[in-house]
Design an enzyme around this catalytic site. Structure first.
Site, PDB file in Angstrom:
ATOM      1  N   ASP A  15       0.817  -1.219   0.000  1.00  0.00           N
ATOM      2  CA  ASP A  15       0.000   0.000   0.000  1.00  0.00           C
ATOM      3  C   ASP A  15       0.848   1.267   0.000  1.00  0.00           C
ATOM      4  O   ASP A  15       0.658   2.159   0.838  1.00  0.00           O
ATOM      5  CB  ASP A  15      -0.937   0.014   1.219  1.00  0.00           C
ATOM      6  CG  ASP A  15      -1.708  -1.277   1.393  1.00  0.00           C
ATOM      7  OD1 ASP A  15      -2.066  -1.882   0.365  1.00  0.00           O
ATOM      8  OD2 ASP A  15      -1.959  -1.680   2.537  1.00  0.00           O
ATOM      9  N   GLU A 187     -11.157   0.928  -4.087  1.00  0.00           N
ATOM     10  CA  GLU A 187     -10.544   1.347  -2.823  1.00  0.00           C
ATOM     11  C   GLU A 187      -9.281   2.163  -3.120  1.00  0.00           C
ATOM     12  O   GLU A 187      -8.986   2.482  -4.261  1.00  0.00           O
ATOM     13  CB  GLU A 187     -10.204   0.111  -1.973  1.00  0.00           C
ATOM     14  CG  GLU A 187      -9.282  -0.869  -2.671  1.00  0.00           C
ATOM     15  CD  GLU A 187      -9.087  -2.177  -1.925  1.00  0.00           C
ATOM     16  OE1 GLU A 187      -9.529  -2.286  -0.766  1.00  0.00           O
ATOM     17  OE2 GLU A 187      -8.476  -3.102  -2.505  1.00  0.00           O
TER      18      GLU A 187
END
Length: 540
Positions: A15, A187
């Site tokens: 991430d 997302e």
């Protein structure tokens, strides 16, 4: 000109949020239940990287006791405005089933190395929050919106709300600016502004082998964003032969010389199992703006690449890290981590016996609370780990040793304990989907030996534990074990047809002690060696 060799951040560094301030580049990555929270790596050239610091180092910033496996810190976003670093992150308290308790916070600092502030609470409507600083001075928080209701899309779009610096809270209406594409699982939003147009970069398809990066754009923040008609900007979903798989969750940076790159997560599966034993890693790829205003990979296509042209910047290598930590300093190596809470002198001491790490036993390896473990990421497919242990157990409830760990339900453990018949002894535990098994048919007695060297050798999907009494002559113990079980893919594999868990972290190797009697029995570790071994081209 040199090349960027991907992944640039190896082993459990997912991430990525990339940021340039002047001539310095930073990447913040998720740390989940591991402490300290949010790793921040530093580079001057996008080729060479070093772990510089962590943002969340105090319990007042991050209290994860009781957090589930693969909960904790998800998807940090690092940004900079008016001399201040902003870091947004989610602390996930639950994530299995329809409901997800995802609390979003902001911390700030005027120096990337801290000190970082205590957190400001933002919202809990979803995860993967990001902060956009617009040219007019306004700041906007974006995050995915979670919908628990049956028959609805649980990824209910990307929502945006203004953040007030003065009031230290979100304020005003909430806008749903993007519902996603047919790939679903929308997302990881990041907003950027380029040539007067707003761009939204999101992850879609889920963080497994269907993962992808989608770009959308709008002339106004308040109008719906239009997805790139060409489809995902980056994905490996259509080519399982690529070395880099699971590519997605990207953020964007411009160099001081005008070049553009994205940082994104990826995984390197072993063949033929397709298990990513090193977890989700971080890679870089050059991108460019097309004449019609879309962001695409430089050179065309949408596949992740191992070798990428580096920007036109001076090379800036860093010195290599020592292989062995001797515990003779007043703090642990920056690469060492603990579970769910910061290191405490109450259970992990470098002072009680100088030159040793003393771990006082607390709860079991199944605990979501007080584990006495110090561990580091596995960052290469072939590694050796070694320590020297002094421990005098008085009961089978006293255990100390080295662990190959994914989470509380999946680990291998070579440990010293006490047996009523054999006295001091060695044993090996394998826990798979929470099911406990003794690897040995009978423990190995080491009665009369005040010290024992413990080691492990990991090569791709093979794990071998070893022990020695002199550090020279090593003996194997427990046979060759399946290291691929310490992976996202195995953790998420169904048990009796039912998915039991979600795995988002990676393999750790480390030291731990348990005292299940509560008498606070301790063990002393003289050193910790983590050595990455060279691989031939054929084994890459």
């Amino acid at each position: 000109m040199s090349n960027i060799k991907n992944p640039v951040l190896r082993g459990f560094n997912p991430d990525p949020s990339i940021l340039r301030v002047g001539e310095d580049y930073y990447i913040a990555t998720s740390t989940f239940e591991w402490f300290p929270g949010v790793q921040i790596h530093h580079s001057k050239d996008l080729v060479n990287w070093r772990l510089l610091t962590h943002a969340l180092t105090r319990r007042s910033q991050l209290d994860m006791l009781g957090n589930p496996d693969s909960g904790g810190v998800w998807a940090p976003c690092l940004s900079y405005s008016d001399g201040v670093f902003y870091l947004i992150f989610t602390d996930v308290k639950s994530h299995m089933g329809p409901f997800r308790d995802t609390h979003n916070y902001l911390v700030t600092a005027t120096n990337i190395e801290g000190p970082w502030s205590d957190p400001i609470y933002l919202n809990s409507s979803g995860f993967d929050p990001s902060l956009f600083h617009d040219e007019d001075g306004k700041k906007w928080l974006v995050n995915m919106l979670r919908d628990y209701r049956k028959g609805r899309n649980p990824f209910a779009g990307i929502v945006m709300q203004e953040y007030s610096v003065e009031e230290k809270r979100l304020t005003g209406p909430i806008y749903n600016i993007f519902k996603g594409t047919k790939l679903g699982l929308t997302e990881a939003p990041h907003i950027y502004k380029h040539d007067g147009t707003y761009y939204l970069i999101v992850a879609e398809g889920g963080t497994r082998f269907e993962h992808a990066v989608t770009v959308a754009r709008s002339e106004s923040l308040f109008d719906p964003f239009e997805a790139d008609p060409a489809g995902p900007m980056l994905t490996a979903a259509d080519n399982p032969q690529l070395q880099l798989q699971r590519a997605g969750h990207a953020s964007l940076v411009q160099t001081q010389t005008g070049e553009w790159y994205i940082a994104y997560l990826c995984g390197r599966p072993l063949r033929p199992s397709m298990y990513c034993t090193l977890g989700r890693e971080t890679a870089l790829q050059q991108v460019e703006w097309t004449s019609d205003g879309w962001l695409r990979l430089a050179g065309g296509g949408h596949h992740p690449q191992v070798d990428v042209e580096a920007p036109n910047l001076p090379q800036h290598p860093f010195s290599s890290e020592p292989v062995t930590v001797h515990f003779d300093e007043d703090k642990l190596s920056i690469h060492m981590n603990t579970l769910r809470e910061p290191l405490s002198e109450k259970w992990a001491s470098l002072k009680s016996r100088p030159g040793f790490l003393r771990l006082t036993g607390r709860e079991s390896l199944n605990s979501l609370h007080g584990q006495s473990m110090v561990a580091r990421r596995q960052q290469a497919f072939d590694v050796e780990v070694e320590t020297l242990l002094e421990f005098e157990p008085e009961s089978y409830q006293h255990m100390a040793g080295i662990v190959y760990y994914y989470n509380t339900k999946n680990y291998y453990y070579l440990y010293v304990s006490h047996d009523e018949e054999l006295g001091k002894c060695l044993n090996v535990i394998a826990t798979d989907h929470g099911i406990y098994n003794d690897v040995l048919s009978r423990p190995v007695s080491i009665e009369g030996h005040p010290q024992v060297y413990l080691g492990m050798r990991i090569s791709d999907e093979k794990l071998q534990f070893l022990y020695s009494f002199d550090g020279m002559r090593w003996m194997t113990i427990g046979g060759v074990l399946d290291a691929s079980k310490i992976s996202d893919e195995h953790v998420e594999s169904p048990l009796n047809g039912v998915k039991m868990d979600a795995g988002f972290t990676g393999a750790f190797v480390g030291l731990c002690v348990q005292d299940l009697s509560g008498r606070k029995k301790y063990a002393d570790f003289d050193y910790f060696t983590y050595r990455e071994l060279e691989r031939t081209d054929e084994s890459e």
